[in-house]
Design a protein around this motif. Structure first.
Motif, mmCIF file in Angstrom:
data_model
loop_
_atom_site.group_PDB
_atom_site.id
_atom_site.type_symbol
_atom_site.label_atom_id
_atom_site.label_comp_id
_atom_site.label_asym_id
_atom_site.label_seq_id
_atom_site.Cartn_x
_atom_site.Cartn_y
_atom_site.Cartn_z
ATOM 1 N N SER B 23 -23.465 36.337 36.805
ATOM 2 C CA SER B 23 -23.509 37.085 38.065
ATOM 3 C C SER B 23 -23.142 36.180 39.240
ATOM 4 O O SER B 23 -23.341 34.969 39.209
ATOM 5 C CB SER B 23 -24.882 37.742 38.193
ATOM 6 O OG SER B 23 -25.546 37.323 39.310
ATOM 7 N N LYS B 24 -22.576 36.796 40.275
ATOM 8 C CA LYS B 24 -22.065 36.008 41.404
ATOM 9 C C LYS B 24 -23.215 35.538 42.290
ATOM 10 O O LYS B 24 -24.173 36.267 42.516
ATOM 11 C CB LYS B 24 -21.115 36.859 42.247
ATOM 12 C CG LYS B 24 -19.892 37.313 41.487
ATOM 13 C CD LYS B 24 -18.937 38.028 42.437
ATOM 14 C CE LYS B 24 -17.837 38.732 41.674
ATOM 15 N NZ LYS B 24 -18.232 40.086 41.239
ATOM 16 N N LEU B 25 -23.103 34.354 42.824
ATOM 17 C CA LEU B 25 -24.139 33.808 43.700
ATOM 18 C C LEU B 25 -23.664 33.829 45.150
ATOM 19 O O LEU B 25 -22.474 33.924 45.430
ATOM 20 C CB LEU B 25 -24.499 32.388 43.268
ATOM 21 C CG LEU B 25 -25.088 32.259 41.859
ATOM 22 C CD1 LEU B 25 -25.351 30.799 41.522
ATOM 23 C CD2 LEU B 25 -26.371 33.063 41.722
ATOM 24 N N ILE B 26 -24.634 33.698 46.035
ATOM 25 C CA ILE B 26 -24.316 33.672 47.473
ATOM 26 C C ILE B 26 -25.007 32.451 48.057
ATOM 27 O O ILE B 26 -26.201 32.238 47.794
ATOM 28 C CB ILE B 26 -24.857 34.947 48.163
ATOM 29 C CG1 ILE B 26 -24.262 36.193 47.516
ATOM 30 C CG2 ILE B 26 -24.561 34.925 49.660
ATOM 31 C CD1 ILE B 26 -24.933 37.478 47.918
ATOM 32 N N ASN B 27 -24.313 31.669 48.832
ATOM 33 C CA ASN B 27 -24.964 30.463 49.328
ATOM 34 C C ASN B 27 -25.985 30.803 50.417
ATOM 35 O O ASN B 27 -25.880 31.829 51.098
ATOM 36 C CB ASN B 27 -23.937 29.390 49.735
ATOM 37 C CG ASN B 27 -23.464 29.546 51.158
ATOM 38 O OD1 ASN B 27 -24.272 29.672 52.077
ATOM 39 N ND2 ASN B 27 -22.162 29.551 51.352
ATOM 40 N N PRO B 28 -27.028 29.976 50.577
ATOM 41 C CA PRO B 28 -28.138 30.318 51.472
ATOM 42 C C PRO B 28 -27.687 30.649 52.896
ATOM 43 O O PRO B 28 -28.241 31.547 53.533
ATOM 44 C CB PRO B 28 -29.010 29.061 51.456
ATOM 45 C CG PRO B 28 -28.703 28.410 50.150
ATOM 46 C CD PRO B 28 -27.274 28.716 49.857
ATOM 47 N N ALA B 29 -26.674 29.955 53.400
ATOM 48 C CA ALA B 29 -26.232 30.224 54.768
ATOM 49 C C ALA B 29 -25.664 31.635 54.887
ATOM 50 O O ALA B 29 -25.818 32.305 55.910
ATOM 51 C CB ALA B 29 -25.186 29.198 55.179
ATOM 52 N N ASN B 30 -25.016 32.105 53.825
ATOM 53 C CA ASN B 30 -24.424 33.438 53.869
ATOM 54 C C ASN B 30 -25.458 34.551 53.672
ATOM 55 O O ASN B 30 -25.273 35.663 54.147
ATOM 56 C CB ASN B 30 -23.327 33.559 52.823
ATOM 57 C CG ASN B 30 -22.023 32.958 53.321
ATOM 58 O OD1 ASN B 30 -21.866 32.720 54.522
ATOM 59 N ND2 ASN B 30 -21.117 32.681 52.404
ATOM 60 N N LYS B 31 -26.526 34.224 52.935
ATOM 61 C CA LYS B 31 -27.545 35.260 52.690
ATOM 62 C C LYS B 31 -28.116 35.758 54.023
ATOM 63 O O LYS B 31 -28.415 36.933 54.186
ATOM 64 C CB LYS B 31 -28.671 34.706 51.811
ATOM 65 C CG LYS B 31 -28.301 34.665 50.337
ATOM 66 C CD LYS B 31 -29.520 34.349 49.506
ATOM 67 C CE LYS B 31 -29.135 34.111 48.062
ATOM 68 N NZ LYS B 31 -29.697 32.884 47.521
#
Lengths: 247, 636
Positions: B23-31
């Motif tokens: 599954s794709k991840l999202i970096n903390p800054a983008n969350k």
């Protein structure tokens, strides 16, 4: 049964409220008190009148959303019971029943019998938690807790947040509510790391919300549907002193 | 539309891990730039909102009550299952998976059910860490007890208030994130419609229940965690405010509704005593660990329970299901009670109940032990009925309880509308045609804490690239106008009957023809009757007060309008399923001794209904059994 309800009606927080009387003839003894109010409201609708606004949800004594003053007592004539658990068999045929909202400065009236208890949520917000993110927990049986400690925590944790303790207290104190939550968490090893800060933050918020001080009349424990003991308040006070010294 | 459940590749025990790896991840800054709306604040909603906020998303959480702590998860009594095998009695993830699949009569997905069992153990760790005071042995370890449909002890509990304690833990964690300003909590706020833009769920229309004002909220994804819809029967174990409106509005906006007719009737509630009754109080299934269920052997026996000698009592569950006895699953225990009551053996003033007796347990373990285990339930029983169950048997009766059906979701818990998720009781996923006791708190929690926070990223990773629409988008205008017209229309009917009147009528039809036992003639009649109720509602309902104020009568009416439509779909679903499975018992499909007969070659599928302007088109998601072979579900 024939009952006369004398009910506090108030359109909004800034309106001047007052009592209005409603006579209802066809109630039965096995109706719950809230079902009797439902019935009154159906009659009012058919007479083209606005219904009495009152709160409820689970109707089994656990959600804590219901709660009114009935004949001068929080949650009605019995000890340790919620309004939704009260049945009409507790009243005499022909009786007049006076129904009022919780009255406390920190619980402003929204409409009729509905008050705003969000002050409780803000007390919880200020420390009534264990800071452990989802996914960080150790194996459950790695933390051994004696049955006695666990049972005491459960006794305190049983609070349903209805606000009867505040409503019945002549000082409108939230000490029973706040102490129950503090003792639940501070009594457990998981709650220990934040124990002192929790007491200080939650009691500070309690004062900020305008709740009065506890003068140990014991009225709260009589009306508490969960029978939460006033000993909790003494324990909170002890924890408060410890937190002030060591916190 | 082809229903793709998106089951990951691999062995059953590897699927969830394989999913997470891919599954794709999202970096903390983008969350931080992504926002999610969560509707509902029970175990699944609060768990999801708190966990998503911890991960860094911007969360708006909504509930109709005055505080998140009131959500109806609070009322679950008996416990929560987990495959910890603390009792050393042969439990395992596989056994729990199999029990759950069999309990649901092989009408759920293997992969989903396995994941539920797999994530149960870490969930107990989580709640213990959050300070849930689970019952403990003197030595300090956690205690377990049994629940229906299971032969091991895997249920964890906190007296008779397990749901309350878990909910308070979730609520605490949620409000911690409110303090951190990662969650904005909107209490006394009801979702009135879903806003879909270019095929994606992007927002909701909310009614402020104090002022009656309509508000618009936009987000990158919407999560529904709105609970069950068994108030369609009016009399149920649910809270009075529980409703199906949020999922029904979503259904009308394109989310398929799966297995709506799979609703569980709980065997141990307090019997109805009058027409004015608003609620049937549940007595926990855990009571069946020590209580024995019986009726008098003699029909219309007028003696009081304690005067009936042992040899004149029929312990019918022990007689019919010797290996599971009083712990037969709920659907079976309810039907067996109905069978005895219909045969004239019912007890109580209205002859609509059976006895649940603790005499033998008290003789064996002593009153104190029984009080330790169930004290608050005995107290509750006394408050409501005035009867002391330590000396006289309880009287219990079946009542509408849990909805296994709900919005169709794939393995990621996404509905057929992109970006719209359904978690907890409001989805159809793990329980098949019947839910086992103590699996409800489990599924709600696992969905909210562990699954959704690990699947929503797979969708949001793409959404970050597209611009979030504005609340002045034409779809918001349309949705808000639609809600306004709808509410005004209800108020303008100005008829002669109350909303409660129509709810009672609907409840009677649903209870008679679409509850414990169903048949073709009854269901066809019920559909016509509900159509009639709908016509009468829209021509003769009376609601006083206005839309722009706190108006509890109006709330009742608009929730009921959705229940009426949902009732029709439930009957249609029950009608098309020409077999008996789990809680769905079609009288035409039974053995000579009254057991359910499944028709696997035709009905091994999940029904998923498309709204289609009220014409309800049926789609089928075929269930593939790769790892276990469906068998005849026997508890004899």
């Amino acid at each position: 049964m024939k009952i006369t309800f004398k009910i506090w009606r108030q359109e909004g927080p800034n309106d001047k409220g007052g009592f209005q009387s409603y006579e209802v003839n066809d109630l039965t003894e096995d109706m719950s008190f809230l079902e009797a109010l439902d019935h009154l409201n159906e009659i009012l609708v058919l007479k083209n009148k606005k219904v009495v606004a009152f709160e409820y949800d689970c109707r089994e004594g656990i959600c804590g959303q219901c709660g009114v003053f009935i004949n001068g007592r929080a949650h009605g004539p019995h000890d340790n019971m919620t309004t939704c658990q009260l049945h009409m068999r507790s009243f005499e045929d022909g009786a007049t029943i006076t129904v009022e909202p919780w009255r406390a400065r920190s619980f402003p009236i929204i409409k009729d019998l509905i008050v705003n208890r969000s002050a409780f949520d803000r007390i919880i917000e200020n420390g009534a938690f264990i800071s452990a993110k989802t996914g960080t927990a150790p194996e459950a049986n790695a933390i051994l807790i004696s049955k006695t400690v666990s049972d005491r925590a459960m006794d305190a944790a049983a609070c349903i947040g209805c606000g009867a303790c505040v409503a019945t207290c002549k000082n409108s104190s939230a000490a029973l509510f706040t102490s129950a939550k503090i003792n639940h968490l501070n009594g457990l090893p998981q709650g220990a790391p934040e124990a002192h800060q929790r007491v200080l933050d939650m009691t500070a918020q309690m004062e900020k919300e305008g709740f009065g001080h506890c003068s140990f009349t014991g009225a709260c424990e009589v009306e508490c549907p969960e029978g939460i003991s006033i000993v909790n308040i003494a324990e909170m006070n002890a924890r408060f002193i410890k937190a002030k010294i060591f916190g | 539309m082809v229903l793709d459940a998106k089951i990951p590749e691999g062995k059953l025990e590897d699927k969830w891990r394989n999913y997470q790896i891919q599954s794709k991840l999202i970096n903390p800054a983008n969350k931080k730039k992504l926002s999610v709306i969560v509707v509902g604040s029970g175990l699944s909603g609060a768990g999801a909102a708190a966990t998503l906020a911890e991960l860094g998303y911007d969360i708006h959480c909504f509930c109709y009550q005055d505080s998140a702590r009131r959500a109806h998860s609070v009322a679950a009594q008996g416990g929560i299952n987990a495959a910890k095998n603390y009792q050393h009695d042969g439990d395992s993830i596989w056994r729990m998976f199999y029990d759950t699949l069999k309990g649901g009569d092989f009408r759920s997905r293997e992969a989903n059910t396995y994941r539920l069992a797999e994530l149960s153990a870490p969930l107990i760790d989580h709640y213990t860490q959050q300070g849930v005071p689970f019952a403990r042995e003197y030595g300090g370890t956690l205690v377990n007890r049994s629940f229906g449909g299971v032969q091991v002890q895997r249920t964890f509990y906190a007296r008779g208030q397990t749901g309350q304690q878990l909910l308070l833990a979730a609520y605490s964690q949620l409000y911690k994130m409110v303090r951190s300003k990662k969650v904005t909590m909107h209490t006394r706020s009801e979702m009135m419609d879903l806003v879909v833009i270019d095929g994606k769920a992007k927002g909701i229309i909310v009614r402020d229940l104090i002022t009656g004002e309509l508000q618009r909220y936009v987000a990158d994804a919407v999560v529904l965690a709105t609970g069950g819809y068994s108030r369609v029967f009016r009399l149920s174990t649910l809270a009075i405010g529980c409703n199906g409106s949020a999922i029904w509005k979503a259904h009308k906006k394109g989310a398929y509704f799966a297995a709506p007719s799979f609703t569980q009737i709980h065997p141990t509630a307090l019997p109805q005593s009058s027409e004015a009754q608003s609620k049937l109080t549940l007595m926990s299934e855990s009571l069946r660990n020590d209580g024995r269920i019986w009726v008098p052997k003699k029909k219309d026996d007028t003696r009081v329970a304690n005067d009936i000698p042992e040899d004149e009592r029929d312990y019918y569950l022990e007689r019919r299901y010797p290996s599971f006895g009083n712990l037969a699953p709920r659907d079976i225990a309810s039907r067996a009670a109905k069978e005895r009551i219909d045969a004239g053996h019912g007890v109580g003033r209205l002859k609509n109940a059976v006895y649940l007796d603790f005499k033998h347990a008290i003789e064996r373990f002593g009153k104190q032990t029984i009080a330790d285990r169930y004290g608050n339930l005995f107290t509750m029983y006394k408050k409501i009925t005035g009867v002391d169950a330590y000396t006289k048997p309880m009287m219990i009766s079946p009542a509408a309880h849990f909805s296994m059906g709900g919005l169709w979701v794939d393995y990621e818990l996404m509905t057929t509308v992109s970006g719209l998720y359904a978690i907890g009781e409001c989805n159809f996923s793990d329980h098949g045609a019947n839910r086992l006791g103590a699996n409800s708190l489990l599924q709600a929690s696992v969905d909210g804490y562990f699954i959704l926070p690990n699947t929503i990223n797979n969708y949001l990773a793409q959404e970050i690239k597209s611009e979030r629409p504005d609340i002045h988008h034409v779809e918001f205008d349309k949705a808000e106008q639609g809600v306004k017209d709808y509410v005004d229309r209800i108020l303008s009917v100005d008829g002669t009957k109350t909303a409660d009147h129509f709810h009672r009528e609907l409840g009677k039809v649903m209870w008679n023809d679409c509850a414990m036992s169903r048949n073709k003639t009854g269901l066809e009649k019920a559909i016509n009757q509900i159509e009639d109720i709908r016509r009468q509602f829209w021509s003769d309902v009376k609601v006083t007060g206005e839309s722009k104020e706190l108006n509890t009568e109006l709330e009742k009416a608009y929730r009921l309008a959705d229940f009426i439509e949902l009732g029709i779909l439930m009957c249609k679903d029950a009608l098309q399923r020409e077999e008996s499975c789990g809680a769905h018992f079609r009288e035409e499909y039974q053995t000579e001794d009254g057991e359910a007969v499944r028709v696997d070659d035709q009905f091994t599928f999940v029904s998923a209904w498309d709204y289609d302007e009220g014409n309800f088109a049926l789609h089928k998601e075929s269930l593939e059994f790769e790892f276990v072979q469906p068998t005849v579900r026997s508890y004899k």
